[in-house]
Design an enzyme around this catalytic site. Structure first.
Site, PDB file in Angstrom:
ATOM      1  N   CYS A   8       6.580  -4.883  15.851  1.00  0.00           N
ATOM      2  CA  CYS A   8       6.108  -3.774  16.698  1.00  0.00           C
ATOM      3  C   CYS A   8       4.642  -4.058  17.051  1.00  0.00           C
ATOM      4  O   CYS A   8       3.801  -4.199  16.152  1.00  0.00           O
ATOM      5  CB  CYS A   8       6.244  -2.448  15.956  1.00  0.00           C
ATOM      6  SG  CYS A   8       7.933  -2.093  15.446  1.00  0.00           S
TER       7      CYS A   8
ATOM      8  N   CYS B 215       3.605   8.558   0.842  1.00  0.00           N
ATOM      9  CA  CYS B 215       4.066   7.645   1.893  1.00  0.00           C
ATOM     10  C   CYS B 215       4.171   6.271   1.238  1.00  0.00           C
ATOM     11  O   CYS B 215       3.172   5.696   0.827  1.00  0.00           O
ATOM     12  CB  CYS B 215       3.053   7.651   3.035  1.00  0.00           C
ATOM     13  SG  CYS B 215       3.430   6.428   4.302  1.00  0.00           S
TER      14      CYS B 215
ATOM     15  N   CYS C 121       1.555  -2.000  15.525  1.00  0.00           N
ATOM     16  CA  CYS C 121       1.497  -1.716  14.085  1.00  0.00           C
ATOM     17  C   CYS C 121       0.777  -2.834  13.330  1.00  0.00           C
ATOM     18  O   CYS C 121       1.097  -4.015  13.499  1.00  0.00           O
ATOM     19  CB  CYS C 121       2.921  -1.558  13.548  1.00  0.00           C
ATOM     20  SG  CYS C 121       2.972  -1.230  11.782  1.00  0.00           S
TER      21      CYS C 121
ATOM     22  N   CYS D 108       6.239  -7.061   6.892  1.00  0.00           N
ATOM     23  CA  CYS D 108       7.355  -6.576   7.707  1.00  0.00           C
ATOM     24  C   CYS D 108       7.787  -7.681   8.666  1.00  0.00           C
ATOM     25  O   CYS D 108       6.962  -8.428   9.171  1.00  0.00           O
ATOM     26  CB  CYS D 108       6.921  -5.342   8.505  1.00  0.00           C
ATOM     27  SG  CYS D 108       8.284  -4.521   9.350  1.00  0.00           S
TER      28      CYS D 108
ATOM     29  N   CYS E 163      -0.708   6.093   9.733  1.00  0.00           N
ATOM     30  CA  CYS E 163       0.501   5.388  10.182  1.00  0.00           C
ATOM     31  C   CYS E 163       0.146   4.094  10.887  1.00  0.00           C
ATOM     32  O   CYS E 163      -0.678   4.074  11.792  1.00  0.00           O
ATOM     33  CB  CYS E 163       1.248   6.221  11.228  1.00  0.00           C
ATOM     34  SG  CYS E 163       2.185   7.547  10.582  1.00  0.00           S
TER      35      CYS E 163
ATOM     36  N   GLU F  98       0.830  -1.194   0.000  1.00  0.00           N
ATOM     37  CA  GLU F  98       0.000   0.000   0.000  1.00  0.00           C
ATOM     38  C   GLU F  98       0.871   1.253   0.000  1.00  0.00           C
ATOM     39  O   GLU F  98       1.956   1.264   0.579  1.00  0.00           O
ATOM     40  CB  GLU F  98      -0.927  -0.017   1.221  1.00  0.00           C
ATOM     41  CG  GLU F  98      -1.946  -1.138   1.111  1.00  0.00           C
ATOM     42  CD  GLU F  98      -2.881  -1.288   2.299  1.00  0.00           C
ATOM     43  OE1 GLU F  98      -3.960  -1.846   2.104  1.00  0.00           O
ATOM     44  OE2 GLU F  98      -2.538  -0.852   3.415  1.00  0.00           O
TER      45      GLU F  98
HETATM   46  N1  SAH Z   1       9.563   0.546   9.680  1.00  0.00           N
HETATM   47  C1  SAH Z   1       9.603   1.968   9.621  1.00  0.00           C
HETATM   48  C2  SAH Z   1       8.546   2.598   8.718  1.00  0.00           C
HETATM   49  C3  SAH Z   1       7.127   2.101   8.838  1.00  0.00           C
HETATM   50  S1  SAH Z   1       6.129   2.620  10.190  1.00  0.00           S
HETATM   51  C4  SAH Z   1       9.540   2.563  11.003  1.00  0.00           C
HETATM   52  O1  SAH Z   1       9.289   1.812  11.946  1.00  0.00           O
HETATM   53  O2  SAH Z   1       9.775   3.752  11.157  1.00  0.00           O
HETATM   54  C5  SAH Z   1       5.884   4.348  10.022  1.00  0.00           C
HETATM   55  C6  SAH Z   1       5.573   5.024  11.359  1.00  0.00           C
HETATM   56  O3  SAH Z   1       4.268   4.681  11.852  1.00  0.00           O
HETATM   57  C7  SAH Z   1       6.540   4.641  12.458  1.00  0.00           C
HETATM   58  O4  SAH Z   1       6.922   5.769  13.185  1.00  0.00           O
HETATM   59  C8  SAH Z   1       5.693   3.728  13.340  1.00  0.00           C
HETATM   60  O5  SAH Z   1       6.196   3.641  14.627  1.00  0.00           O
HETATM   61  C9  SAH Z   1       4.352   4.395  13.235  1.00  0.00           C
HETATM   62  N2  SAH Z   1       3.227   3.542  13.611  1.00  0.00           N
HETATM   63  C10 SAH Z   1       3.130   2.205  13.471  1.00  0.00           C
HETATM   64  N3  SAH Z   1       1.928   1.781  13.923  1.00  0.00           N
HETATM   65  C11 SAH Z   1       1.265   2.880  14.343  1.00  0.00           C
HETATM   66  C12 SAH Z   1      -0.039   3.093  14.880  1.00  0.00           C
HETATM   67  N4  SAH Z   1      -0.882   2.090  15.054  1.00  0.00           N
HETATM   68  N5  SAH Z   1      -0.398   4.357  15.175  1.00  0.00           N
HETATM   69  C13 SAH Z   1       0.454   5.404  14.967  1.00  0.00           C
HETATM   70  N6  SAH Z   1       1.674   5.263  14.453  1.00  0.00           N
HETATM   71  C14 SAH Z   1       2.090   4.015  14.151  1.00  0.00           C
END
Ligand code: SAH
Length: 349
Positions: free
Chosen positions: A117, A106, A120, A113, A338, A93
């Site tokens: 985390c 974006c 996420c 992935c 995000c 996406e």
């Molecule tokens: N792997 C990379 C890029 C992808 S995530 C990274 O971790 O930076 C992009 C951003 O979205 C990151 O800052 C991540 O921590 C944030 N993110 C992930 N899940 C989220 C959520 N449920 N709500 C808000 N931000 C989130």
């Protein structure tokens, strides 16, 4: 040569060698390269400055794999989420985020992935494969076209904040950025590009050594090891101390400020001790903080902190002269914000 060879995996030199091997002039490669990248040709038939016979020969020997926007969803706030079909049927996406000043793309760097985390949605998809440079580049082109078509405005910024961890697909990400910024590609400024990472110290040092010119954002979420490990298991093997060490190295080499991305969750990192640890970390190298709104991903484990906790963080950071932005989510209604990218459209299709 096998027909399935994607011509965009070849360098101009390699295409020159190919032309020589079939008795053609080497400079044809430059023309082909321009079609493949700058003009985003999807078909050899578009290459009208080549003879029909040459085009037919190219078609016999190569393919041009390209992405296709499979499904497009528009949010009430203007955000556009694209489900992108890859040549092998997998989906990633990409999101277009419009503001009054910017059109931001974006984009994704991997299918799924491998990092886990807990907050996420992409983490719930397993990592299928890395994206190739052309697949990363094509996402930017697709969003640039949507900027023109739907907003009549040029693409201004690119963030690697879609699916995947860009530093675990380093070579392809760098190759894509080279094309995005190069004269023979889109010619965009590196300063308009931000790579966002969970923070892999070894790779941050490598980027510094490579003297990259784009911006670095680190998804921090906590400056306390125990708390960070609780939400981001990668922290078990890459401690905050190692991360700090690599960020110092980065700053010494690049003189480029770091952005920390940070979500505040109720009961996890919403106390003064958490904010104080962040302030301390921010003083190590010049940096700023983006406090990101939490986008729920259905598992109910995490909740956005109360406004009072956000205010407490902002006050403390500002008292210490650290720039802080509170970022509102965009495209939440279509799961484009995000951490919400999880190929839901595909799953429900
Ligand atoms: N792997 C990379 C890029 C992808 S995530 C990274 O971790 O930076 C992009 C951003 O979205 C990151 O800052 C991540 O921590 C944030 N993110 C992930 N899940 C989220 C959520 N449920 N709500 C808000 N931000 C989130």
């Amino acid at each position: 040569m096998s027909k399935s060879k994607d011509i965009r995996q070849l360098s101009v030199d390699e295409i020159s060698d190919y032309f020589e091997s079939i008795g053609e002039k080497r400079f044809r490669a430059k023309q082909v390269d321009e079609w493949l990248w700058k003009k985003s040709a999807k078909d050899f038939d578009q290459m009208t400055n080549l003879s029909l016979a040459t085009r037919e020969k190219l078609k016999e020997d190569f393919v041009i794999n390209h992405i296709a926007v499979d499904q497009m969803q528009r949010s009430d706030d203007g955000t556009i989420k694209n489900a992108i079909k890859l040549h092998d049927g997998l989906t990633v996406e990409s999101v277009l985020i419009p503001t009054h000043k910017r059109i931001t793309a974006c984009i994704s760097s991997q299918v799924g992935c491998s990092l886990d985390c807990h907050f996420c949605a992409t983490a719930q998809l397993k990592r299928m494969r890395n994206l190739n440079p052309d697949e990363i580049y094509d996402q930017v082109v697709a969003i640039k076209e949507q900027g023109d078509q739907f907003f009549g405005r040029p693409l201004t910024n690119i963030v690697f904040m879609g699916m995947g961890e860009p530093l675990l697909n380093y070579n392809n990400v760098i190759a894509a950025i080279d094309k995005i910024t190069g004269d023979k590609g889109l010619g965009m400024s590196s300063k308009r590009i931000t790579l966002s990472t969970v923070g892999i110290p070894k790779m941050i040092k490598k980027m510094a050594d490579d003297e990259v010119k784009f911006n670095l954002a680190v998804s921090l979420h906590s400056a306390i090891n125990e708390t960070r490990s609780q939400v981001m298991p990668i922290n078990d093997v890459n401690s905050i101390e190692d991360l700090i060490d690599s960020l110092q190295y980065w700053y010494t080499k690049t003189k480029s400020k770091i952005t920390y991305e940070y979500v505040i969750w109720k009961g996890i990192n919403d106390k003064e001790i958490d904010a104080k640890a962040l302030v301390k970390l921010c003083k190590v190298v010049p940096s700023k903080v983006n406090l990101i709104e939490y986008n729920p991903i259905d598992n109910g484990q995490f909740q956005q902190a109360d406004d009072s906790a956000i205010d407490m963080y902002v006050k403390l950071l500002e008292q210490n002269d650290i720039v802080v932005n509170v970022r509102r989510s965009r495209g939440k209604d279509i799961d484009a914000a995000c951490g919400q990218l999880a190929n839901k459209t595909e799953l429900t299709a």
